[in-house]
Design an enzyme around this catalytic site. Structure first.
Site, PDB file in Angstrom:
ATOM      1  N   GLY A 267       7.404   7.872  27.287  1.00  0.00           N
ATOM      2  CA  GLY A 267       8.750   7.848  26.725  1.00  0.00           C
ATOM      3  C   GLY A 267       9.460   9.185  26.543  1.00  0.00           C
ATOM      4  O   GLY A 267      10.589   9.203  26.040  1.00  0.00           O
TER       5      GLY A 267
ATOM      6  N   ASN B 250      22.851   5.329  17.171  1.00  0.00           N
ATOM      7  CA  ASN B 250      22.025   6.537  17.015  1.00  0.00           C
ATOM      8  C   ASN B 250      22.854   7.812  17.192  1.00  0.00           C
ATOM      9  O   ASN B 250      22.327   8.906  17.029  1.00  0.00           O
ATOM     10  CB  ASN B 250      20.836   6.545  17.985  1.00  0.00           C
ATOM     11  CG  ASN B 250      21.267   6.789  19.419  1.00  0.00           C
ATOM     12  OD1 ASN B 250      22.419   6.560  19.779  1.00  0.00           O
ATOM     13  ND2 ASN B 250      20.359   7.262  20.243  1.00  0.00           N
TER      14      ASN B 250
ATOM     15  N   LYS C 128      19.464   3.717  11.679  1.00  0.00           N
ATOM     16  CA  LYS C 128      20.189   3.232  12.861  1.00  0.00           C
ATOM     17  C   LYS C 128      20.936   1.912  12.634  1.00  0.00           C
ATOM     18  O   LYS C 128      21.989   1.692  13.223  1.00  0.00           O
ATOM     19  CB  LYS C 128      19.217   3.049  14.027  1.00  0.00           C
ATOM     20  CG  LYS C 128      18.727   4.339  14.656  1.00  0.00           C
ATOM     21  CD  LYS C 128      17.901   3.959  15.872  1.00  0.00           C
ATOM     22  CE  LYS C 128      17.265   5.127  16.555  1.00  0.00           C
ATOM     23  NZ  LYS C 128      16.636   4.729  17.823  1.00  0.00           N
TER      24      LYS C 128
ATOM     25  N   ASP D  93      20.442   4.985  23.360  1.00  0.00           N
ATOM     26  CA  ASP D  93      19.075   4.592  23.746  1.00  0.00           C
ATOM     27  C   ASP D  93      19.071   3.810  25.068  1.00  0.00           C
ATOM     28  O   ASP D  93      18.162   3.959  25.887  1.00  0.00           O
ATOM     29  CB  ASP D  93      18.423   3.743  22.650  1.00  0.00           C
ATOM     30  CG  ASP D  93      17.892   4.602  21.506  1.00  0.00           C
ATOM     31  OD1 ASP D  93      17.665   5.810  21.716  1.00  0.00           O
ATOM     32  OD2 ASP D  93      17.710   4.064  20.398  1.00  0.00           O
TER      33      ASP D  93
ATOM     34  N   ALA E 185      10.215  -6.875  20.440  1.00  0.00           N
ATOM     35  CA  ALA E 185      11.534  -7.482  20.203  1.00  0.00           C
ATOM     36  C   ALA E 185      12.244  -6.789  19.037  1.00  0.00           C
ATOM     37  O   ALA E 185      13.128  -7.359  18.412  1.00  0.00           O
ATOM     38  CB  ALA E 185      11.375  -8.981  19.922  1.00  0.00           C
TER      39      ALA E 185
END
Ligand code: NDP
Length: 305
Positions: free
Chosen positions: A272, A117, A96, A132, A158
């Site tokens: 998710g 992505n 990515k 994303d 992070a």
């Protein structure tokens, strides 16, 4: 574009290909692919091919394949995919960030996110985008009825996914984002990547959430803590304000320690899977310029278990 492609000539999608296979690729129908290393675990071929089958006869000859491509071969690989006429490509670990230096063009928001992505075929090469941010935004809306606009958001982590989420929050005009991380170094890197200090972005050490957190907010886990079934939670929610909606980017295992605690405390909570589906749906809509059946994607994931 390809309704005339005979399905007999289409290579099977439920196996992993390599760049050597691409050199001898004779399939002329519209092709899509996910590139990663490793890639065998990817659910993207299931999701995308199921959706394409539902999208009408004009997409019957489209296929989405998985390719195992080591990061040092990404540049030459993309040239080959372009020559072989692949319309679109998804990138996953470890490509990515690396892709930023090898694509022909980058969407400005993806540049801010520091990763791409989704690659969209153009005449000269691929345009890199990042879905994303769209994925997390729509997942929060659908699962937790939560808009980013005007919201206070607490992000744990992070790394790459956290950075894309922070950028999406800022693009969506959130109120404030609090980012907590284990290593201070990565927090500083995230702030630098945003162009320096930003009055809307506050940071804290993961081990010591500040007392001044907002009373009502969305908390998102973007750490990889929780991927192993016996991982502890990245945060003790009993020390946070009670009015939290909790989203964990992890979907396997389906209930992390964080989600289990959130539910025990009566907080709305979701994993998710929805982010995975919405980012995929956005990629497919870029490539096909058509409405994508999101429910079919969810069903394909349920069927793959
Ligand atoms: P990165 O490797 O870029 O970042 C990992 C983050 O996790 C860092 O902030 C790191 O902190 C933190 N971390 C790792 N181990 C620990 C630990 N033991 N304790 C506390 N913090 C820890 O990963 P990504 O940003 O790409 O992915 C993050 C998560 O999001 C993963 O679980 C991934 O599977 C998930 N994801 C889900 C998506 C979806 O569609 N549902 C999409 C993208 C990601 P430190 O800096 O201290 O090392």
């Amino acid at each position: 574009m390809s309704s005339s492609v005979s399905t007999a000539s289409i290579p099977p999608w439920n196996r992993v290909y390599r760049l050597q296979d691409l050199e001898n690729w004779t399939f002329k129908g519209p092709s899509l692919a996910v590139l990663g290393h490793p890639i065998a675990h990817s659910l993207s071929p299931q999701i995308h091919n199921a959706a394409l089958q539902q999208m009408g006869p004009q997409f019957a000859g489209w296929r989405y394949f998985a390719f195992d491509v080591p990061v040092e071969h990404l540049g030459e690989g993309l040239t080959l995919f372009h020559q072989k006429n692949f319309q679109g490509i998804n990138l996953t670990i470890p490509h990515k960030v690396e892709a930023l230096s090898v694509v022909a063009d980058i969407d400005p928001v993806a540049k801010k996110m520091g990763a791409v992505n989704t690659l969209i075929r153009q005449e000269q090469g691929y345009l890199g985008r990042n879905t994303d941010g769209f994925g997390i935004q729509n997942a929060l809306l659908e699962e937790l009825s939560s808009e980013l606009s005007g919201a206070d958001i607490i992000i744990l982590g992070a790394g790459g996914a956290a950075r894309a989420t922070v950028v999406q929050c800022l693009e969506s005009n959130c109120n404030k984002v609090w980012v907590g991380n284990r290593s201070e170094e990565r927090l500083s890197e995230l702030i630098q990547s945003l162009g320096g200090e930003n009055p809307k972005v506050l940071t804290f050490p993961l081990s010591a959430p500040p007392k001044s957190l907002p009373t009502s907010s969305i908390l998102i886990n973007a750490t990889s803590l929780g991927l192993r079934p016996d991982d502890p939670s990245p945060a003790d929610l009993s020390t946070f304000p009670r009015n939290l909606r909790v989203y964990d980017m992890i979907y396997n295992p389906p209930e992390t320690a964080l989600l289990a605690q959130a539910r025990k405390l009566g907080m709305p909570a979701a994993n998710g899977l929805s982010m995975l589906v919405y980012q995929a749906a956005k990629s497919l809509s870029y490539w096909t310029d058509s409405k994508v059946p999101v429910n079919t994607m969810f069903q394909a994931l349920a069927d793959s278990k």
